[in-house]
Design a protein around this motif. Sequence first.
Motif, PDB file in Angstrom:
ATOM      1  N   ALA A 419     -88.016 -42.390 -78.229  1.00  0.00           N
ATOM      2  CA  ALA A 419     -87.389 -41.706 -77.098  1.00  0.00           C
ATOM      3  C   ALA A 419     -85.899 -41.581 -77.359  1.00  0.00           C
ATOM      4  CB  ALA A 419     -87.635 -42.480 -75.807  1.00  0.00           C
ATOM      5  N   SER A 420     -85.296 -40.636 -76.664  1.00  0.00           N
ATOM      6  CA  SER A 420     -83.855 -40.429 -76.799  1.00  0.00           C
ATOM      7  C   SER A 420     -83.204 -40.463 -75.430  1.00  0.00           C
ATOM      8  CB  SER A 420     -83.569 -39.079 -77.462  1.00  0.00           C
ATOM      9  OG  SER A 420     -83.955 -38.014 -76.606  1.00  0.00           O
ATOM     10  N   GLU A 433     -72.236 -42.184 -76.598  1.00  0.00           N
ATOM     11  CA  GLU A 433     -73.077 -42.865 -75.617  1.00  0.00           C
ATOM     12  C   GLU A 433     -74.566 -42.622 -75.851  1.00  0.00           C
ATOM     13  OE1 GLU A 433     -71.859 -44.735 -72.691  1.00  0.00           O
ATOM     14  OE2 GLU A 433     -70.219 -44.803 -74.122  1.00  0.00           O
ATOM     15  N   TYR A 434     -74.919 -41.801 -76.847  1.00  0.00           N
ATOM     16  CA  TYR A 434     -76.332 -41.533 -77.106  1.00  0.00           C
ATOM     17  C   TYR A 434     -77.038 -42.833 -77.506  1.00  0.00           C
ATOM     18  CZ  TYR A 434     -75.550 -36.436 -77.259  1.00  0.00           C
ATOM     19  OH  TYR A 434     -75.243 -35.137 -76.962  1.00  0.00           O
ATOM     20  N   ARG A 435     -78.299 -42.967 -77.137  1.00  0.00           N
ATOM     21  CA  ARG A 435     -79.103 -44.126 -77.507  1.00  0.00           C
ATOM     22  C   ARG A 435     -80.498 -43.687 -77.932  1.00  0.00           C
ATOM     23  NH1 ARG A 435     -74.741 -45.662 -77.636  1.00  0.00           N
ATOM     24  NH2 ARG A 435     -73.721 -47.260 -76.383  1.00  0.00           N
ATOM     25  N   ARG A 436     -81.133 -44.533 -78.784  1.00  0.00           N
ATOM     26  CA  ARG A 436     -82.480 -44.251 -79.265  1.00  0.00           C
ATOM     27  C   ARG A 436     -83.381 -45.440 -78.940  1.00  0.00           C
ATOM     28  NH1 ARG A 436     -80.958 -42.818 -85.439  1.00  0.00           N
ATOM     29  NH2 ARG A 436     -80.603 -45.066 -85.390  1.00  0.00           N
ATOM     30  N   PHE A 437     -84.636 -45.174 -78.652  1.00  0.00           N
ATOM     31  CA  PHE A 437     -85.591 -46.215 -78.284  1.00  0.00           C
ATOM     32  C   PHE A 437     -86.864 -46.084 -79.123  1.00  0.00           C
ATOM     33  CE2 PHE A 437     -83.044 -45.168 -74.632  1.00  0.00           C
ATOM     34  CZ  PHE A 437     -82.788 -46.369 -73.976  1.00  0.00           C
ATOM     35  N   TYR A 574     -84.771 -38.379 -84.573  1.00  0.00           N
ATOM     36  CA  TYR A 574     -85.068 -39.802 -84.766  1.00  0.00           C
ATOM     37  C   TYR A 574     -86.531 -40.002 -85.155  1.00  0.00           C
ATOM     38  CZ  TYR A 574     -85.390 -44.800 -83.692  1.00  0.00           C
ATOM     39  OH  TYR A 574     -85.598 -46.148 -83.755  1.00  0.00           O
ATOM     40  N   GLN A 575     -87.437 -39.258 -84.519  1.00  0.00           N
ATOM     41  CA  GLN A 575     -88.862 -39.396 -84.835  1.00  0.00           C
ATOM     42  C   GLN A 575     -89.141 -39.023 -86.291  1.00  0.00           C
ATOM     43  OE1 GLN A 575     -91.524 -37.014 -85.386  1.00  0.00           O
ATOM     44  NE2 GLN A 575     -93.014 -38.673 -85.352  1.00  0.00           N
ATOM     45  N   ARG A 576     -88.491 -37.969 -86.770  1.00  0.00           N
ATOM     46  CA  ARG A 576     -88.686 -37.574 -88.172  1.00  0.00           C
ATOM     47  C   ARG A 576     -88.129 -38.626 -89.117  1.00  0.00           C
ATOM     48  NH1 ARG A 576     -86.811 -31.303 -87.194  1.00  0.00           N
ATOM     49  NH2 ARG A 576     -88.853 -30.512 -86.502  1.00  0.00           N
ATOM     50  N   THR A 577     -87.026 -39.235 -88.727  1.00  0.00           N
ATOM     51  CA  THR A 577     -86.453 -40.304 -89.553  1.00  0.00           C
ATOM     52  C   THR A 577     -87.415 -41.484 -89.648  1.00  0.00           C
ATOM     53  OG1 THR A 577     -84.232 -39.650 -88.859  1.00  0.00           O
ATOM     54  CG2 THR A 577     -84.477 -41.829 -89.830  1.00  0.00           C
ATOM     55  N   LYS A 578     -87.985 -41.886 -88.504  1.00  0.00           N
ATOM     56  CA  LYS A 578     -88.935 -42.994 -88.509  1.00  0.00           C
ATOM     57  C   LYS A 578     -90.167 -42.664 -89.346  1.00  0.00           C
ATOM     58  CE  LYS A 578     -88.695 -46.244 -86.368  1.00  0.00           C
ATOM     59  NZ  LYS A 578     -88.140 -47.570 -86.725  1.00  0.00           N
ATOM     60  N   ARG A 579     -90.638 -41.440 -89.213  1.00  0.00           N
ATOM     61  CA  ARG A 579     -91.821 -41.037 -89.982  1.00  0.00           C
ATOM     62  C   ARG A 579     -91.524 -41.055 -91.470  1.00  0.00           C
ATOM     63  NH1 ARG A 579     -94.064 -35.543 -90.798  1.00  0.00           N
ATOM     64  NH2 ARG A 579     -92.401 -34.815 -89.444  1.00  0.00           N
ATOM     65  N   GLN A 682     -77.377 -45.417 -81.068  1.00  0.00           N
ATOM     66  CA  GLN A 682     -77.780 -46.750 -81.480  1.00  0.00           C
ATOM     67  C   GLN A 682     -79.215 -46.977 -81.079  1.00  0.00           C
ATOM     68  OE1 GLN A 682     -75.053 -49.720 -80.150  1.00  0.00           O
ATOM     69  NE2 GLN A 682     -73.327 -48.319 -80.193  1.00  0.00           N
ATOM     70  N   GLU A 683     -79.964 -47.609 -81.971  1.00  0.00           N
ATOM     71  CA  GLU A 683     -81.361 -47.910 -81.680  1.00  0.00           C
ATOM     72  C   GLU A 683     -81.436 -49.134 -80.791  1.00  0.00           C
ATOM     73  OE1 GLU A 683     -85.289 -49.311 -84.122  1.00  0.00           O
ATOM     74  OE2 GLU A 683     -83.748 -48.130 -85.142  1.00  0.00           O
TER      75      GLU A 683
END
Length: 684
Positions: A419-420, A433-437, A574-579, A682-683
């Motif tokens: 999630a973002s 201030e962006y965050r990643r979950f 972020y999802q593509r990075t995780k994949r 930040q994750e």
Amino acid sequence: MADPSSYRPKPGEIPDTPGVYRFRDEHRRVIYVGKAKSLRQRLANYFQDLASLHPRTRTMVTTAASVEWTVVSTEVEALQLEYSWIKEFDPRFNVKYRDDKSYPYLAVTMNEEFPRVQVMRGQKRKGVRYFGPYGHAWAIRDTVDLLLRVFPVRTCSAGVFKNAARTGRPCLLGYIGKCSAPCVDRVSADEHRDLAEDFCDFMAGRTGTYIRRLEQQMTDAAEEMEYERAARLRDDIGALKKAMEKSAVVLADATDADLIAVAEDELEAAVQIFHVRGGRVRGQRGWVTDKVEEITTGALVEHALQQLYGEEKGDSVPKEVLVPALPDPVEPVQEWLAERRGSGVSLRIPQRGDKKALMETVQRNAQQALVLHKTKRASDLTTRSRALEEIAEALDLDSAPLRIECYDISHLQGDDVVASMVVFEDGLQRKSEYRRFQIKGFAGQDDVRSMHEVISRRFRRYLAEKEKTGEWVDDLPEEGTTENGLKDDDGRPKKFAYPPQLVVVDGGQPQVAAAKKALDELGIDDIAVCGLAKRLEEVWLPEDDDPVVLPRTSEGLYLLQRVRDEAHRFAITYQRTKRAQRFRSSPLDDVPGLGDTRKQALLKHFGSLKKLRSATIDQICEVPGIGRKTAETIAVALAQAAPAAPAVNTATGEIMEEEEPGTTGSGGEPVTAGAPDERRGQET
């Protein structure tokens, strides 16, 4: 707001023939013009149940108070009449392209006794030959300055021309050879017109024949030992070639074509046109429009064609028009273009080769034009203030939401669910201030549960920060904290210290309900929640059965859309990075001190992880940079990560070997982690 049934014509009154229709409001102003192959079928679509209509169409039919139509013989006539009425009435609900600037043209006034070369803007005039449009007026003047050496056509104004004729002395250009000085009778009117015709032929792309003729004249002059004339012709040829170099060849077959590309989103569309003459790009222009009606890409192309060629005739309409999508139906549009040109016009989508490559360039220009337009629009302080006020009014907020947070869920068929959270303050992005979950509470695909988890985690952290500062007691910071407790000891803002005034979720009623439930469970009741559903751009509020529909031209809707799209972009990056990280995982990652260079050397030497696993320690030591101790560590790591026993096909007895994990995603496609500037945040 009118009830469409109050002015709906009886079905028997509407003819089943081609025609053009007009919707008028209560003041008799035309608010929409359309054409149809069958008026009866088309108009019946507008008088359905309002709930089934698209919001933009619903707004139009409820604004209108009457409808009328005109029957024509063919669809081509309908196209012509529709264009005329749109120009005449300027209906508010029709797509209207607007130039992002007034483009200059190189014009030759062939309607005058002594034609003049000049820069012209605005409405085109009868009897004037136009070339372009150009991006800048100085580009025209540079080209003309080079060509006047070869084609010394008049460039002066009428006043200067008359004054020179009265005094018998030409202007400076006449003295230096860049004007043939018809004002003092150095050439006759017919000779000067021939020069203007040659100038127009050269600008129209017929350059090869003229240059070959000059080269032959230069050769003849040299053979006759007229060296001064030969040198002058040589310089003329050089000037012409330099002018030609200013527009590089893009199509090798000397094609005359216009290429039209469209970049669009739910609210706006940008159109870019490249004018190619003689295989060279001779001009470029672009428009931007608000999509105030429900419209397809093909229909946008049709409107662009009307805008481009509605006032043009003859060679101004090229033999070939390349587009990203064809109007439906295409035959009337093609026939209309051929009628304006006086001969056949090919309207098609390029499929391969140079034309497809050039179309991709035009498409990139259209996309950049749309982004630039949005950037300019978003950076305007007055516009941002109006957008926030419109959001506050539409959502019934006590004040404008100066801090907006938006959340989006992203996954690939239930895997790598992330999630973002993006933040806009005062209508502008706050990327720090962006965050990643990562979704941790459950496995699989469930956007509603994912949204509930993310909102809960984010605001649980907010409450924890609030409790640390003592705000639960008296809204005052604890002794020793800085800036009301909103900053750590090192001066950096705490991750979740600032609450938003508005939470936006990407989705409809279920996602909004999940976000509201999460806030209620935490006892937070002073933060507004809404959702933006992408299909119809509807704004959903908690516990409301009907959405809030903002006008398509609303700055508030535009801001909400930007926030939602940014959250989607950040989440999917972020999802593509995780994949990519998952697919890149390898037992070699667990070997301490083994970097990417030596990993690549090992895989290159053995060809695959399977062969490396079966190699001896001595064989591993043969790889440059791998010592015995490292080789032993690699062997142990591979042995511990040995794959399970191979599966066996019970029907055939065949051993089904699994492929080793590599660096490709599903389907063998390379997976990239995205550009560095997209990996902000930040994750958590």
